[in-house]
Motif scaffolding. Sequence first.
Motif, PDB file in Angstrom:
ATOM      1  N   ALA A  99       0.758  -1.208  -0.266  1.00  0.00           N
ATOM      2  CA  ALA A  99       0.134  -0.058   0.228  1.00  0.00           C
ATOM      3  C   ALA A  99       1.138   1.010  -0.053  1.00  0.00           C
ATOM      4  O   ALA A  99       0.386   2.256  -0.764  1.00  0.00           O
ATOM      5  N   ILE A 100       2.551   1.060   0.633  1.00  0.00           N
ATOM      6  CA  ILE A 100       3.581   2.393   0.957  1.00  0.00           C
ATOM      7  C   ILE A 100       3.943   2.563  -0.417  1.00  0.00           C
ATOM      8  O   ILE A 100       3.392   4.028  -0.854  1.00  0.00           O
ATOM      9  N   ALA A 101       4.032   1.166  -0.960  1.00  0.00           N
ATOM     10  CA  ALA A 101       4.155   1.364  -2.199  1.00  0.00           C
ATOM     11  C   ALA A 101       3.098   1.686  -3.134  1.00  0.00           C
ATOM     12  O   ALA A 101       4.248   3.199  -5.047  1.00  0.00           O
ATOM     13  N   ALA A 102       2.541   1.874  -3.833  1.00  0.00           N
ATOM     14  CA  ALA A 102       0.997   1.947  -4.815  1.00  0.00           C
ATOM     15  C   ALA A 102       0.933   3.496  -4.161  1.00  0.00           C
ATOM     16  O   ALA A 102       1.146   4.580  -4.882  1.00  0.00           O
ATOM     17  N   ASN A 103       1.162   3.920  -2.821  1.00  0.00           N
ATOM     18  CA  ASN A 103       0.538   5.562  -2.654  1.00  0.00           C
ATOM     19  C   ASN A 103       1.944   6.230  -3.380  1.00  0.00           C
ATOM     20  O   ASN A 103       1.163   7.392  -3.841  1.00  0.00           O
ATOM     21  N   LYS A 104       2.876   5.972  -3.406  1.00  0.00           N
ATOM     22  CA  LYS A 104       4.452   6.499  -2.757  1.00  0.00           C
ATOM     23  C   LYS A 104       4.614   6.824  -4.815  1.00  0.00           C
ATOM     24  O   LYS A 104       5.380   6.886  -5.318  1.00  0.00           O
ATOM     25  N   LYS A 105       3.919   5.918  -5.528  1.00  0.00           N
ATOM     26  CA  LYS A 105       4.042   5.281  -6.900  1.00  0.00           C
ATOM     27  C   LYS A 105       5.685   4.743  -7.235  1.00  0.00           C
ATOM     28  O   LYS A 105       6.254   4.949  -8.205  1.00  0.00           O
TER      29      LYS A 105
END
Length: 105
Positions: A99-105
């Motif tokens: 989720a963090i990786a997806a949020n930070k692209k």
Amino acid sequence: MLEPENFETAVKHKVWVQAMEEEIKMIEKNNTWELADRPKDKEVIGVKWIYKTKLNADGLIQKHKARLVAKGYSQLPGIDYTETFAPVARLDTIRALIAIAANKK
């Protein structure tokens, strides 16, 4: 007989000898083990062959698999080892990282 009980039985069958040879080749290719001098004050941990017949969905034999494993069960706590460690990530931790990786692209 789908899987032999021991090495003595397996070595009598060409398919299992071939499976054991493949396992040894992979151990050597991956540098899984390293030959070392035996410490005089330590016991040697033995190895054991494990045999498994892999089947297709229709029940036909896909391949014969042999694994060479250490007999870790022969070790005694406090004598052969003092602690154990098995790194395992919890599923909620993996989800949070994704989720963090997806949020930070």
